[in-house]
Motif scaffolding. Structure first.
Motif, short mmCIF file in Angstrom:
data_model
loop_
_atom_site.label_atom_id
_atom_site.label_comp_id
_atom_site.label_asym_id
_atom_site.label_seq_id
_atom_site.Cartn_x
_atom_site.Cartn_y
_atom_site.Cartn_z
N TRP A 21 -37.49 -14.45 11.51
CA TRP A 21 -38.55 -15.12 12.44
C TRP A 21 -39.55 -13.61 13.34
CZ3 TRP A 21 -34.43 -17.95 12.59
CH2 TRP A 21 -33.87 -18.86 11.90
N LEU A 43 -39.00 -21.90 17.76
CA LEU A 43 -39.22 -22.20 17.01
C LEU A 43 -40.41 -23.41 16.31
CD1 LEU A 43 -35.87 -21.70 14.39
CD2 LEU A 43 -37.79 -19.87 14.74
N GLN A 44 -39.88 -24.09 16.97
CA GLN A 44 -40.92 -25.48 17.64
C GLN A 44 -41.97 -24.66 18.05
OE1 GLN A 44 -37.79 -28.30 19.01
NE2 GLN A 44 -39.28 -29.34 18.14
N TYR A 47 -44.06 -21.28 16.08
CA TYR A 47 -43.83 -21.92 14.24
C TYR A 47 -44.63 -23.52 14.38
CZ TYR A 47 -41.85 -17.30 13.10
OH TYR A 47 -41.56 -15.88 12.98
N TYR A 49 -43.61 -25.71 14.02
CA TYR A 49 -41.56 -27.52 13.60
C TYR A 49 -42.12 -28.23 14.76
CZ TYR A 49 -40.61 -22.69 10.71
OH TYR A 49 -40.31 -21.65 9.88
N THR A 50 -41.28 -29.21 14.03
CA THR A 50 -40.31 -30.66 14.51
C THR A 50 -39.37 -29.91 14.37
OG1 THR A 50 -39.98 -30.95 12.37
CG2 THR A 50 -41.92 -31.59 13.01
N GLN A 53 -37.50 -30.02 11.14
CA GLN A 53 -37.94 -28.81 10.43
C GLN A 53 -36.89 -27.49 11.11
OE1 GLN A 53 -41.74 -28.97 11.37
NE2 GLN A 53 -42.64 -29.37 9.03
N ALA A 54 -37.55 -27.17 12.27
CA ALA A 54 -36.01 -26.10 12.81
C ALA A 54 -34.72 -25.87 12.51
CB ALA A 54 -36.60 -26.08 14.46
N GLU A 57 -34.31 -24.97 9.00
CA GLU A 57 -35.08 -23.63 8.81
C GLU A 57 -33.28 -23.07 8.98
OE1 GLU A 57 -37.58 -21.36 7.62
OE2 GLU A 57 -37.89 -23.30 5.93
#
Length: 63
Positions: A21, A43-44, A47, A49-50, A53-54, A57
């Protein structure tokens, strides 16, 4: 990955996280300080992300 495992592996994962990342800065990673929730939050934020999703990943990259 649970929080205890993450904390134990953080020093190893930190360098990889920066590669995986690229938008995460050294300051960002310093703030994470081995805390899973903080990395997922970053990350949320960085990026879009939900939470799920985080988590996905991170899980796929640390298998």
């Amino acid at each position: 990955m649970n929080n205890d495992i993450f904390e134990g592996k953080w020093k190893q994962l930190r360098g990889q996280a920066k590669i995986w990342w690229g938008e995460l800065t050294d300051d960002d990673l310093e703030k994470v300080n081995g805390k899973l929730d903080k990395l997922l939050g970053l990350l949320q934020e960085k990026y879009g992300y939900t939470r799920q999703q985080a988590e996905e990943e991170l899980e796929k990259r640390t298998k």
